[in-house]
Design an enzyme around this catalytic site. Structure first.
Site, mmCIF file in Angstrom:
data_model
loop_
_atom_site.group_PDB
_atom_site.id
_atom_site.type_symbol
_atom_site.label_atom_id
_atom_site.label_comp_id
_atom_site.label_asym_id
_atom_site.label_seq_id
_atom_site.Cartn_x
_atom_site.Cartn_y
_atom_site.Cartn_z
ATOM 1 N N ALA A 20 -10.983 16.427 1.724
ATOM 2 C CA ALA A 20 -9.949 15.474 1.303
ATOM 3 C C ALA A 20 -9.874 14.285 2.241
ATOM 4 O O ALA A 20 -9.563 13.163 1.819
ATOM 5 C CB ALA A 20 -8.587 16.171 1.219
ATOM 6 N N ASP A 77 -0.120 7.051 1.084
ATOM 7 C CA ASP A 77 -0.814 8.232 1.601
ATOM 8 C C ASP A 77 -0.149 8.779 2.859
ATOM 9 O O ASP A 77 -0.088 9.996 3.057
ATOM 10 C CB ASP A 77 -2.272 7.885 1.904
ATOM 11 C CG ASP A 77 -3.102 7.695 0.645
ATOM 12 O OD1 ASP A 77 -2.666 8.171 -0.423
ATOM 13 O OD2 ASP A 77 -4.175 7.078 0.722
ATOM 14 N N GLY A 78 0.360 7.897 3.712
ATOM 15 C CA GLY A 78 1.032 8.352 4.925
ATOM 16 C C GLY A 78 2.254 9.195 4.614
ATOM 17 O O GLY A 78 2.499 10.227 5.244
ATOM 18 N N SER A 90 -15.219 5.765 7.741
ATOM 19 C CA SER A 90 -15.285 4.553 8.567
ATOM 20 C C SER A 90 -16.151 4.755 9.800
ATOM 21 O O SER A 90 -16.743 3.800 10.318
ATOM 22 C CB SER A 90 -13.876 4.128 9.002
ATOM 23 O OG SER A 90 -13.071 3.813 7.880
ATOM 24 N N ASN A 120 -6.120 15.575 6.696
ATOM 25 C CA ASN A 120 -7.284 14.684 6.690
ATOM 26 C C ASN A 120 -8.284 15.021 7.785
ATOM 27 O O ASN A 120 -9.426 15.358 7.510
ATOM 28 C CB ASN A 120 -6.852 13.225 6.829
ATOM 29 C CG ASN A 120 -6.443 12.611 5.515
ATOM 30 O OD1 ASN A 120 -6.648 13.199 4.456
ATOM 31 N ND2 ASN A 120 -5.857 11.430 5.571
ATOM 32 N N GLU A 121 -7.856 14.882 9.039
ATOM 33 C CA GLU A 121 -8.784 15.104 10.135
ATOM 34 C C GLU A 121 -8.065 15.354 11.449
ATOM 35 O O GLU A 121 -6.887 15.002 11.607
ATOM 36 C CB GLU A 121 -9.741 13.916 10.309
ATOM 37 C CG GLU A 121 -9.148 12.690 10.969
ATOM 38 C CD GLU A 121 -8.391 11.777 10.043
ATOM 39 O OE1 GLU A 121 -7.312 11.281 10.465
ATOM 40 O OE2 GLU A 121 -8.846 11.548 8.922
ATOM 41 N N ASN A 180 -13.151 9.401 8.748
ATOM 42 C CA ASN A 180 -14.511 9.940 8.815
ATOM 43 C C ASN A 180 -15.541 9.003 8.189
ATOM 44 O O ASN A 180 -16.608 8.761 8.766
ATOM 45 C CB ASN A 180 -14.544 11.301 8.111
ATOM 46 C CG ASN A 180 -15.942 11.865 7.989
ATOM 47 O OD1 ASN A 180 -16.541 12.283 8.958
ATOM 48 N ND2 ASN A 180 -16.455 11.880 6.765
ATOM 49 N N THR A 205 -13.186 10.721 3.178
ATOM 50 C CA THR A 205 -13.312 9.311 2.797
ATOM 51 C C THR A 205 -12.358 8.415 3.575
ATOM 52 O O THR A 205 -12.245 7.227 3.271
ATOM 53 C CB THR A 205 -13.048 9.128 1.287
ATOM 54 O OG1 THR A 205 -11.752 9.643 0.976
ATOM 55 C CG2 THR A 205 -14.087 9.861 0.453
ATOM 56 N N ALA A 206 -11.665 8.987 4.573
ATOM 57 C CA ALA A 206 -10.721 8.199 5.374
ATOM 58 C C ALA A 206 -11.410 7.774 6.681
ATOM 59 O O ALA A 206 -12.438 7.113 6.659
ATOM 60 C CB ALA A 206 -9.458 9.021 5.628
#
Length: 260
Positions: A157, A46-47, A165, A119-120, A163, A160-161
């Site tokens: 998207a 993913d990175g 947690s 992502n964020e 955020n 679920t990363a």
């Protein structure tokens, strides 16, 4: 949806697994250079996928990306092994549109730095002292002083990363919403975040920014000693991810809500 004659470019992360897979695939297909490709095949985790997407946004050369997981989690990727040839998998793949965030950070020294985030965008305290942040949404102060370890704005998207947690909500793709989630909030103690429309502009102002330094991270880009951060979605620069049927990103996000 891409046809079987689609021109493909191949990129791989520098890890041993990804480089080995690249060597095997390189001789099996007729690849083209990135600028001539209709679809980019990305080997890694993913990175690495985020790096490729950021490169596309920065360069303005946006292409659909079919990722193959050779990393750890692979939430944005497809599985490596399949009974179908790669060209057929890509031709049959489902397209998922992802809108990035645009972040503008102003440091205590007055420097203005910008970045995309798929992502964020997250603000975090730099030292042992709690961060104190003013939260403004669409020009109105919603929280005059949020005492916390940090706060983040996540896309569907990215919901679920980090955020998730931080106990933030899972947002379905296509919801046109953003998650505003505090990280270890101290005061207001009962505030657990908010779900905002995609067209919202969020401004964070660091109170006592010298005494209580704060950094901001947009995916993988970090800026320290910030005074103010502006965040908004940028749907005009949509990215396209390709997924095998039944394994698309929206299905994975949906399934995450039922995991115990």
């Amino acid at each position: 949806m891409p046809e079987t004659h689609t021109r493909l470019a191949l990129v791989a992360s520098p890890t041993d697994r990804a480089q080995e897979a690249e060597s095997e695939l390189r001789n099996g297909y007729d690849w083209v250079e990135f600028d001539r490709a209709d679809v980019v095949v990305a080997l890694g985790g993913d990175g690495f996928m985020l790096q490729i997407l950021h490169h596309m946004l920065d360069s303005g050369r946006i292409r659909p990306v079919y990722g193959i997981n050779l990393g750890t989690v692979g939430f944005l990727m497809n599985r490596l092994k399949s009974s179908r040839p790669l060209e057929e998998r890509i031709a049959r793949a489902r397209s998922i549109a992802v809108s990035p965030l645009w972040m503008e950070a102003t440091t205590n020294a007055g420097e203005v730095l910008t970045s995309w985030a798929i992502n964020e965008v997250s603000l975090l305290r730099e030292t042992r002292q709690t961060a104190k942040l003013e939260v403004v949404v669409n020009g109105k102060v919603r929280i005059p002083e949020l005492s916390c370890d940090g706060v983040l704005v996540a896309t569907p998207a990215g919901s679920t990363a980090y955020n998730l947690s931080a106990n933030g909500p899972i947002l379905p793709l296509g919801s046109n919403m953003l998650a505003l989630t505090p990280i270890s909030p101290f005061r207001p103690r009962r505030w657990r975040g908010a779900i905002l429309p995609e067209n919202a502009e969020i401004i964070f102002r660091a109170r006592e920014s010298v005494k209580r330094p704060v950094l901001v991270v947009a995916d993988q880009k970090e800026v320290r000693d910030i005074r103010e951060v502006r965040v908004r979605a940028w749907p005009e620069h949509q990215l396209t991810l390709l997924f095998d049927k039944g394994k698309s990103l929206d299905e994975r996000i949906f399934a995450e809500q039922f995991m115990v």
